[in-house]
Design an enzyme around this catalytic site. Structure first.
Site, short mmCIF file in Angstrom:
data_model
loop_
_atom_site.label_atom_id
_atom_site.label_comp_id
_atom_site.label_asym_id
_atom_site.label_seq_id
_atom_site.Cartn_x
_atom_site.Cartn_y
_atom_site.Cartn_z
N ASP A 1 0.87 -1.17 0.00
CA ASP A 1 0.00 0.00 0.00
C ASP A 1 0.92 1.24 0.00
O ASP A 1 2.10 1.14 0.36
CB ASP A 1 -0.88 -0.05 1.25
N SER B 1 -5.83 5.62 -3.86
CA SER B 1 -5.74 7.06 -4.14
C SER B 1 -5.46 7.35 -5.62
O SER B 1 -4.62 6.72 -6.24
CB SER B 1 -4.63 7.67 -3.29
N ASP C 1 -1.39 -0.68 6.09
CA ASP C 1 -1.55 -0.06 7.42
C ASP C 1 -3.02 0.17 7.78
O ASP C 1 -3.33 0.54 8.91
CB ASP C 1 -0.80 1.27 7.50
N ASN D 1 -4.07 10.01 -6.28
CA ASN D 1 -2.82 10.79 -6.19
C ASN D 1 -1.59 9.91 -6.01
O ASN D 1 -0.50 10.42 -5.74
CB ASN D 1 -2.91 11.77 -5.01
N ARG E 1 -11.92 7.76 -2.44
CA ARG E 1 -12.41 9.09 -2.03
C ARG E 1 -13.92 9.07 -1.77
O ARG E 1 -14.39 9.46 -0.70
CB ARG E 1 -12.07 10.10 -3.13
N ASP F 1 0.05 5.16 0.89
CA ASP F 1 -0.04 6.14 1.99
C ASP F 1 0.09 5.42 3.33
O ASP F 1 -0.72 4.55 3.66
CB ASP F 1 -1.38 6.86 1.93
O1 LIG Z 1 -8.65 11.11 -2.66
P1 LIG Z 1 -7.55 10.24 -3.15
O2 LIG Z 1 -6.21 10.91 -3.15
O3 LIG Z 1 -7.88 9.60 -4.44
O4 LIG Z 1 -7.36 9.12 -2.05
C1 LIG Z 1 -8.28 8.18 -1.62
C2 LIG Z 1 -7.81 7.55 -0.32
O5 LIG Z 1 -6.54 6.97 -0.52
C3 LIG Z 1 -6.05 6.22 0.59
O6 LIG Z 1 -4.77 5.76 0.30
C4 LIG Z 1 -6.01 7.08 1.84
O7 LIG Z 1 -5.79 6.19 2.94
C5 LIG Z 1 -7.32 7.81 2.08
O8 LIG Z 1 -7.18 8.74 3.11
C6 LIG Z 1 -7.72 8.55 0.81
O9 LIG Z 1 -8.94 9.19 1.04
#
Ligand SMILES: O=P(O)(O)OC[C@H]1O[C@@H](O)[C@H](O)[C@@H](O)[C@@H]1O
Length: 253
Positions: free
Chosen positions: A13, A141, A199, A143, A66, A15
């Site tokens: 994973d 995510s 995590d 991102n 999200r 984040d």
């Molecule tokens: O909004 P994003 O950047 O696409 O991420 C979605 C989720 O990604 C996860 O990795 C995080 O633990 C969450 O907190 C986050 O909300």
């Protein structure tokens, strides 16, 4: 499979495992959600109870996409919002609008503070690379790529599966195992021969449901018992060799 040494592939994973960004996500969630809850309280919808960066984040948001994060948190407070604004009320607060607001705050923080990788994870990844283990970064995510690049570690992983893949391929979000199964498929390694490192409780549960060979939980803040409860085989405080060697397995905990 009882040890990481037996794995042909390892899926990490992002984040909170590869990069120190779980706290940035949690802070951005708090900023966006508290604004929303305050507005609701001002409009007479109950009293303001702020978003708890530990309990609410870990239970309802961590590891989820999200949209799922917004929906799961709102459900915990018995709040429902439209997914998108209805034509008769274009300014309505929506699930997607709240998610976008959180994303803006997250990206501002990434710009302001930058992204740090966990040194112990990077040392662990380099050791595995030397042994020829297939490596993937996985994340709910959208991102993920930005974060891995900002931390300077994107090139260490031959495969990345992220929130954009979830949307594009219509994968179910964690705690469903789809994201990790897609990562194993791209690595060309059966799930039973892969370890997943996570995590978040939703992520540990996803790996367990996917019947991965080894599920490693990372407890960076005292939620190890929850990680075991959701299916981790071992729980460590980081991925250093000493932590892994000392980790009790689920059978003996
Ligand atoms: O909004 P994003 O950047 O696409 O991420 C979605 C989720 O990604 C996860 O990795 C995080 O633990 C969450 O907190 C986050 O909300």
């Amino acid at each position: 499979m009882r040890s990481i040494d037996d794995c042909v592939g390892v899926i990490l994973d992002t984040d909170g495992v590869i990069t120190n960004t779980a706290g940035l996500h949690a802070a951005a969630w708090k900023h966006a959600i508290d604004e929303f809850l305050l507005e609701r309280a001002h409009h007479g919808h109950g009293r303001f109870r702020p978003f708890d960066m530990q309990a609410d984040y870990l239970r309802y948001v961590d590891g989820r996409s999200r949209g799922d994060g917004v929906r799961t948190f709102l459900a915990s407070r018995s709040i429902t919002l439209p997914e998108t604004a209805p034509p008769q009320d274009p300014g309505a607060v929506t699930v997607s609008g709240l998610g976008d607001r959180k994303d803006r705050y997250f990206l501002q923080q990434v710009q302001e503070y930058g992204v740090a990788p966990f040194a112990s994870t990077i040392a662990f990844v380099r050791r595995l690379r030397e042994r020829g283990v297939a490596l993937a970064a996985a994340s709910a995510s959208r991102n993920c790529k930005t974060v891995l690049r900002a931390a300077g570690v994107a090139d260490l992983f031959e495969v990345r599966v992220d929130g954009w893949d979830v949307l594009r391929l219509g994968l179910a979000g964690k705690p469903a195992p789809d994201l990790f199964l897609e990562a194993a498929r791209r690595l060309g390694v059966p799930a039973q021969e892969c370890a997943v490192v996570e995590d978040a409780t939703a992520g540990v549960e996803a790996a367990r449901r996917g019947e991965f060979g080894l599920v490693v939980g990372i407890d960076r803040g005292g939620w190890g018992a929850e990680l075991y409860r959701h299916g981790a085989d071992i729980v460590v405080t980081d991925l250093s060799g000493t932590a892994l060697a000392a980790a009790p397995s689920r059978d003996v905990s």
